[in-house]
Design a protein around this motif. Structure first.
Motif, short mmCIF file in Angstrom:
data_model
loop_
_atom_site.label_atom_id
_atom_site.label_comp_id
_atom_site.label_asym_id
_atom_site.label_seq_id
_atom_site.Cartn_x
_atom_site.Cartn_y
_atom_site.Cartn_z
N ARG A 40 36.20 46.49 43.61
CA ARG A 40 37.21 45.44 43.72
C ARG A 40 37.66 45.33 45.17
O ARG A 40 37.95 46.34 45.81
CB ARG A 40 38.45 45.79 42.90
CG ARG A 40 38.22 46.15 41.46
CD ARG A 40 39.57 46.59 40.88
NE ARG A 40 39.47 47.06 39.52
CZ ARG A 40 39.23 48.32 39.18
NH1 ARG A 40 39.03 49.24 40.11
NH2 ARG A 40 39.19 48.67 37.91
N ARG A 94 42.12 43.04 41.25
CA ARG A 94 41.86 43.14 39.79
C ARG A 94 41.79 41.77 39.13
O ARG A 94 41.64 41.68 37.91
CB ARG A 94 42.99 43.93 39.12
CG ARG A 94 43.11 45.37 39.56
CD ARG A 94 44.23 46.05 38.80
NE ARG A 94 43.90 46.18 37.40
CZ ARG A 94 43.49 47.30 36.83
NH1 ARG A 94 43.38 48.39 37.53
NH2 ARG A 94 43.20 47.34 35.53
N ALA A 121 38.94 50.64 32.90
CA ALA A 121 38.11 50.85 34.05
C ALA A 121 38.83 51.84 34.96
O ALA A 121 40.06 51.94 34.93
CB ALA A 121 37.90 49.54 34.82
N GLU A 154 48.22 42.30 32.30
CA GLU A 154 47.99 43.00 33.55
C GLU A 154 49.22 43.05 34.47
O GLU A 154 49.25 43.80 35.42
CB GLU A 154 46.84 42.34 34.32
CG GLU A 154 45.47 42.52 33.66
CD GLU A 154 44.90 43.92 33.88
OE1 GLU A 154 45.18 44.79 33.04
OE2 GLU A 154 44.20 44.14 34.87
N TYR A 170 41.28 49.76 28.98
CA TYR A 170 41.31 48.51 28.22
C TYR A 170 39.98 48.31 27.52
O TYR A 170 38.95 48.88 27.92
CB TYR A 170 41.67 47.31 29.11
CG TYR A 170 40.81 47.12 30.33
CD1 TYR A 170 39.51 46.64 30.24
CD2 TYR A 170 41.31 47.40 31.59
CE1 TYR A 170 38.73 46.46 31.37
CE2 TYR A 170 40.54 47.22 32.74
CZ TYR A 170 39.25 46.75 32.61
OH TYR A 170 38.47 46.58 33.73
N1 GLY Z 1 40.85 43.30 35.89
C1 GLY Z 1 40.62 44.60 35.43
C2 GLY Z 1 40.14 45.56 36.42
O1 GLY Z 1 40.10 45.29 37.60
O2 GLY Z 1 39.80 46.65 36.03
#
Ligand code: GLY
Length: 375
Positions: free
Chosen positions: A309, A335, A266, A53, A253
Motif C-alpha cells: 500500500r 488502504r 490483511a 474502515e 477482515y
Molecule cells: N483496504 C484494506 C487494506 O488495505 O487492507
C-alpha cells in the motif's frame, strides 16, 4: 495536436485516470514498470467500505471516500459502455462484530460516532448479527451493521479499466520503468526511459509505493510515500462456509466474492519493498479471521497475495498539482485505493483538462507537507 500526457504507473489509479483523460480528448500514454494492474491493486480485497474502515480522526478522508462510493454506479456504467465487461458493485453490507467487553466497548464508540454524524448504522445483539450473517461465531456478543458498505471484484475492475483505456485510444506500455522525470526551468518536460528522453506536456505520478523513487523531482517536492506491506489469503468457499457480507473483525477482515473466493486480510507491516509472504503474519490473520468465522477452518487456500500500500506521511492521498508546472500526483491512497478510484479519476481528470482546481481535492494536495515545520 493535443497536449501529450504521460502517466507513470498502470495500477488502478493510473488506468482510471488515463481512461477519464482520454475520454475527455487527451493524448495519454501510461508507462508501467511491470504489468498493468498486477501489483497492489491486484492484491487488494476490493472493500468499498468507508464506514467499516473509518476511525475517528479522519473525517475529511471519510467524506472523500463516501463521495467516491456514491460515484461508483456511474463509473461502472461508463466503464461497461467503453469495455463491454461488467464489474459489478456488490452492496453486500459490512458487519463489525465484537467478541468480548473490550471489543464491544470499542465498537460501541465507533457506532455512536457514526450515528452522531448521521450514518445509517445499526447496533445488533449477537443473535441479531447471526441472523444477518449466519457464519459469524457464536461468541459474537454485539455487532455494528453497516448496510451501505460493499465490495467489488477489483481484478475484474482492473480488466475493465485496461480495456476501456485502450478502447478509448490510450496507449499502455508495460515493462517501461521511468528512470527520471525531466524538469527544466520549473516545468516538467518529459521522462527519461530506456536511455532516451520522451517529451510530454503533462506528467502524472501514479506509481503507488514507488512514487518517491523516480529521479528528477527535487527532494523537497517528492511525495512522502512509503510501502506498507499487506498480506492476504484467498480461500475457496464451499457449502460449509458461504459468507455473504463483508466482516470487519477486530484484527482481520473477510470479503466474499461472487466467484466463491473469500479474501481474508490483511497485515499492515513496515517492511520496505519486501513482497514475500510470511508464516507468522498469515498464521495471525487466519487465527483472527477464524475467531470471527470459525467455519473457514476447512476451506482450501487458493492463493496468498502481497501488496504494498502506498502510505503517505499522514496516510491520506496526495492528489493534484505541484510546484512544478505540468507535474501532478495521484498517489498515497494507502488502504483506500479501490474505493477512492472514481473520485480521483473524475476530479483530477476534470481539473487537468479544464485547468480549474477541484475543491474536493484541495485538502489532499502535496503542498500540505510543505507547510510542516518544527516550532
Ligand atoms: N483496504 C484494506 C487494506 O488495505 O487492507
Amino acid at each position: 495536436m493535443a497536449d501529450k500526457t504521460i502517466i507513470i504507473g498502470g495500477g488502478i489509479i493510473g488506468l482510471s485516470l488515463g481512461w477519464q483523460l482520454v475520454r475527455r480528448g487527451a493524448d495519454v500514454e501510461i508507462l508501467e514498470r511491470s504489468k498493468a494492474g498486477k501489483s497492489s491493486s491486484w492484491a487488494a480485497a476490493g472493500m468499498l467500505a468507508p464506514q467499516a474502515e473509518m476511525g475517528f480522526e479522519d473525517i475529511e478522508l471519510f467524506y472523500l471516500c463516501r463521495k467516491s462510493l456514491e460515484m461508483y454506479p456511474r463509473f461502472l456504467e461508463e466503464l461497461y459502455n467503453d469495455s463491454c465487461i461488467k464489474a459489478e458493485y456488490d452492496k453486500c453490507g459490512a458487519i463489525m462484530p465484537a467478541f468480548d467487553r473490550d471489543d464491544s466497548e470499542r465498537i460501541r464508540r465507533l457506532f455512536d460516532f457514526r450515528e452522531k454524524i448521521g450514518l445509517p448504522v445499526q447496533w445488533l445483539t449477537g443473535s441479531e448479527a447471526r441472523e444477518i450473517e449466519p457464519y459469524l461465531s457464536p461468541k459474537c456478543t454485539f455487532a455494528v451493521w453497516m448496510p451501505e458498505d460493499g465490495q467489488i471484484d477489483n481484478r475484474k475492475l482492473l480488466e475493465t479499466l485496461r480495456t476501456a483505456f485502450i478502447n478509448a485510444g490510450g496507449k499502455l506500455y508495460e515493462d517501461h520503468l521511468v528512470e527520471r522525470i525531466n524538469i527544466k526551468n520549473g516545468k516538467a518536460i518529459g521522462v527519461h526511459i530506456h536511455g532516451i528522453d520522451i517529451e510530454a506536456d503533462k506528467i502524472i505520478v501514479c506509481a503507488g509505493s514507488w512514487s518517491k523513487m523516480i529521479e528528477g523531482i527535487p527532494e523537497e517536492a517528492q511525495p512522502p510515500v512509503r510501502p506498507v506491506k499487506g498480506q492476504a489469503i484467498s480461500l475457496i468457499m464451499d457449502d460449509t462456509c458461504k459468507v455473504t457480507h463483508a466482516v470487519r473483525a477486530p484484527d482481520a477482515y473477510l470479503v466474499p466474492k461472487k466467484d466463491g473466493r473469500l479474501i481474508v486480510g490483511a497485515s499492515v507491516e513496515e517492511m520496505g519493498f519486501d513482497e514475500k509472504p510470511t508464516a507468522g503474519e498469515i498464521f495471525r490473520i487466519l487465527e483472527r479471521a477464524w475467531e470471527a468465522v470459525p467455519s473457514i477452518y476447512d476451506l482450501k487456500i487458493q492463493s496468498i497475495d502481497v501488496g504494498l500500500r502506498p502510505g503517505s506521511r499522514d496516510h491520506e492521498p496526495i492528489i493534484g498539482d505541484s510546484d512544478i508546472e505540468g507535474l501532478y500526483f495521484a498517489t498515497g491512497h494507502y488502504r483506500n485505493g479501490i474505493l477512492l478510484t472514481p473520485v480521483t479519476a473524475y476530479e483530477l481528470a476534470e481539473w487537468i483538462i479544464s485547468g480549474n482546481k477541484s475543491e474536493t481535492l484541495a485538502r489532499f494536495n502535496i503542498s500540505r507537507f510543505h507547510k510542516e515545520t518544527v516550532s
